[in-house]
Design an enzyme around this catalytic site. Structure first.
Site, mmCIF file in Angstrom:
data_model
loop_
_atom_site.group_PDB
_atom_site.id
_atom_site.type_symbol
_atom_site.label_atom_id
_atom_site.label_comp_id
_atom_site.label_asym_id
_atom_site.label_seq_id
_atom_site.Cartn_x
_atom_site.Cartn_y
_atom_site.Cartn_z
ATOM 1 N N LYS A 274 -9.111 -7.611 4.344
ATOM 2 C CA LYS A 274 -8.784 -8.557 5.414
ATOM 3 C C LYS A 274 -7.264 -8.606 5.538
ATOM 4 O O LYS A 274 -6.586 -9.258 4.747
ATOM 5 C CB LYS A 274 -9.297 -9.973 5.140
ATOM 6 C CG LYS A 274 -9.091 -10.899 6.361
ATOM 7 C CD LYS A 274 -9.038 -12.367 6.014
ATOM 8 C CE LYS A 274 -7.644 -12.832 5.694
ATOM 9 N NZ LYS A 274 -6.717 -12.851 6.864
ATOM 10 N N GLU B 128 -0.493 -12.017 -6.202
ATOM 11 C CA GLU B 128 0.971 -12.008 -6.095
ATOM 12 C C GLU B 128 1.304 -13.116 -5.120
ATOM 13 O O GLU B 128 0.987 -13.030 -3.935
ATOM 14 C CB GLU B 128 1.462 -10.638 -5.621
ATOM 15 C CG GLU B 128 2.963 -10.468 -5.752
ATOM 16 C CD GLU B 128 3.691 -10.733 -4.455
ATOM 17 O OE1 GLU B 128 4.319 -11.823 -4.348
ATOM 18 O OE2 GLU B 128 3.635 -9.881 -3.561
ATOM 19 N N CYS C 41 9.002 -12.230 -0.670
ATOM 20 C CA CYS C 41 8.645 -13.115 -1.785
ATOM 21 C C CYS C 41 9.606 -13.036 -2.959
ATOM 22 O O CYS C 41 9.766 -14.011 -3.696
ATOM 23 C CB CYS C 41 7.224 -12.812 -2.243
ATOM 24 S SG CYS C 41 6.914 -11.074 -2.535
ATOM 25 N N GLU D 278 9.658 -22.449 -1.626
ATOM 26 C CA GLU D 278 9.869 -21.149 -0.982
ATOM 27 C C GLU D 278 10.030 -21.361 0.518
ATOM 28 O O GLU D 278 9.156 -21.931 1.169
ATOM 29 C CB GLU D 278 8.684 -20.230 -1.268
ATOM 30 C CG GLU D 278 8.887 -18.811 -0.768
ATOM 31 C CD GLU D 278 7.754 -17.888 -1.177
ATOM 32 O OE1 GLU D 278 8.032 -16.743 -1.568
ATOM 33 O OE2 GLU D 278 6.581 -18.311 -1.098
#
Length: 474
Positions: free
Chosen positions: A169, A244, A278, A378
């Site tokens: 996906k 992750e 990231c 983040e």
């Protein structure tokens, strides 16, 4: 452009229930393509196909799988310009960056899977038996929009190399490059059912994959909050979960570093992919005495960024991926101002020269303290926090004062000094003095940045089960 079918069991098929979504070009804010949004029955069809295909594909020889991977590599290379342009349109990466990095690093994962598979020993003698490594089974792979093909490649390549079958996906925000990749897989002759693709959103298709009893492993890349949800759904069937997740990487510039060069390099590193990265070094830690010099270098670095049409080869930073991401980053910028950080360069709003597109001004804040929101969460945009320290012990403590642990960065003229500091950083990957990306080395995080590793042999082994056969001869 309409791409309304899913790739299931070796063919492009209609969704079970029609439902469409527009794909927006973030540079123009206009819908330029439409996809279908899948549902749980579409996932069921894909999983059933992958389960049927698994026994035969798991039994293929290394040589057969190498032939398939090499054909995928050939197809990927032939369509690399098309893949790069598609990513520019769907998520705003500048065309030069999309070609040299976004598409190319995705190709690297298949080349690396070939390299590992050529040398890998699936059986070895140990004690009174044989240790045998076997493919784990059907793998549900859920990938993000920021590196749409890189993350597809980092999961699909080792899965296929080890003999697993796949239900993918991709992100519904940037799905088109993955659909082109499905065409490459088909043209390479991968057997029906080995690779399947279902588009859809996380709460529907993503959750159906994570919870599905017919899936043996789920590999997810995305936010920590979404990763927690995936892990909880997967727990009921005790499937393997590799993740992750988020990052808030610190870049420690030691007192003996060449400050100006280190700051300029650090600013540009934090702006990679418009900051939608990231492992970006979004917290720059500098000696307090070098505050003014660091601010000056940061302004110089930000001034060198070239915003504009991402299809222009001269553009070095494109828009953020969506209006929602733009608003999120604007909120972070305003929170930093409200909390008393020093605005070094950039700030709220679009750049003055751009009146459309989800563009953010390259921004640097100074005098950021550990409790500020921009130091804790983040951001996923071109916003850098400069933080001051008085001792190296304090710098290490600040670097580790985060729920994340994806990456770290250390700058010093003395490699041994840098290495000693790197050893103390609680992160899955540490870069010393601007070290280059290495596709063979493991990538993954400590703490809330995830579990498991991708890339190279470590990523390869995530898709293998370990069997001990006692009393076996030979």
């Amino acid at each position: 452009m309409e791409r309304l079918k899913f790739y299931i069991d070796g063919a492009w098929v209609e969704p079970t229930t029609p439902a469409t979504l527009g794909v927006v070009n973030p540079a123009t804010e206009e819908v330029f393509a439409r996809i279908s949004l899948g549902s749980a029955p579409d996932v069921d069809r894909a999983v059933a196909a992958a389960r049927r295909a698994f026994p035969a594909y798991a039994a293929t020889s290394v040589e057969e799988r190498l032939r398939l991977l090499r054909r995928i590599v050939e197809g990927f290379r032939a369509r690399l310009p098309e893949l790069a342009r598609t990513m520019t349109l769907e998520m705003g990466a500048p065309i030069t960056f999309a070609t040299e990095r976004q598409a190319t690093v995705a190709l690297f994962h298949f080349e690396e899977a070939v390299r590992v598979l050529e040398r890998y020993r699936f059986e070895e003698r140990m004690g009174n038996g044989i240790i045998r490594r076997e493919p784990i089974g059907v793998c549900g792979l859920i990938t993000p929009w920021n590196w749409p093909l890189n993350q597809v490649g980092s999961k699909v390549a080792p899965a296929l190399a080890t003999g697993c079958t796949v239900v993918l996906k991709p992100s519904e925000v940037a799905p088109l490059s993955a659909m082109l990749f499905a065409e490459i897989v088909h043209e390479a002759g991968v057997p029906a059912g080995v690779f399947n693709l279902v588009n859809g959103d996380g709460p529907t298709v993503g959750e159906a994959i994570a919870a599905h009893p017919g899936i043996d492993m789920v590999s997810f890349t995305g936010s920590t909050a979404a990763g927690v949800r995936v892990a909880k759904l997967a727990a009921d069937t005790v499937k393997r979960v590799a993740q992750e997740l988020g990052g808030k990487s610190a870049n420690i510039i030691l007192p003996d570093a060449e400050l100006r060069g280190a700051v300029i390099e650090g600013v540009h590193a934090s702006y990679t992919n418009a900051g939608q990265n990231c492992q970006s070094p979004t917290r720059m830690l500098i000696p307090r005495a070098q505050r003014e010099a660091a601010f000056e270098a940061a302004r110089e670095a930000a001034a060198a960024v070239r915003l504009g049409d991402p299809l222009d080869p001269a553009c070095t930073m494109g828009p953020l991926v969506s209006g929602a991401q733009f608003e999120k980053v604007q909120d972070f910028i305003q929170s930093a101002i409200d909390e008393g950080a020093t605005l070094v360069v950039g700030g709220p709003g679009r750049p003055a020269e751009l009146n459309h597109g989800y563009y953010v001004r390259p921004t640097v804040f100074g005098d950021v303290t550990p409790g500020m929101r921009i130091a804790r969460e983040e951001i996923f945009g071109p916003v850098l926090s400069i933080m001051n320290y008085d001792s190296e012990d304090e710098a290490v403590e600040m670097a580790n004062d985060t729920p994340f642990g994806l990456a770290g960065f250390v700058q010093s003229r003395d490699p041994a000094h840098a290495r000693a500091i790197a050893n103390r950083i609680r992160a899955g990957r540490v870069y010393i003095n601007g070290a280059a990306f290495d596709r063979s080395l493991p990538f993954g995080g400590y703490k809330q940045s995830g579990n498991g590793r991708e890339f190279g042999v470590f990523g390869f082994e995530e898709y293998l089960e370990v069997k001990a056969i006692l009393g076996a001869a030979g």
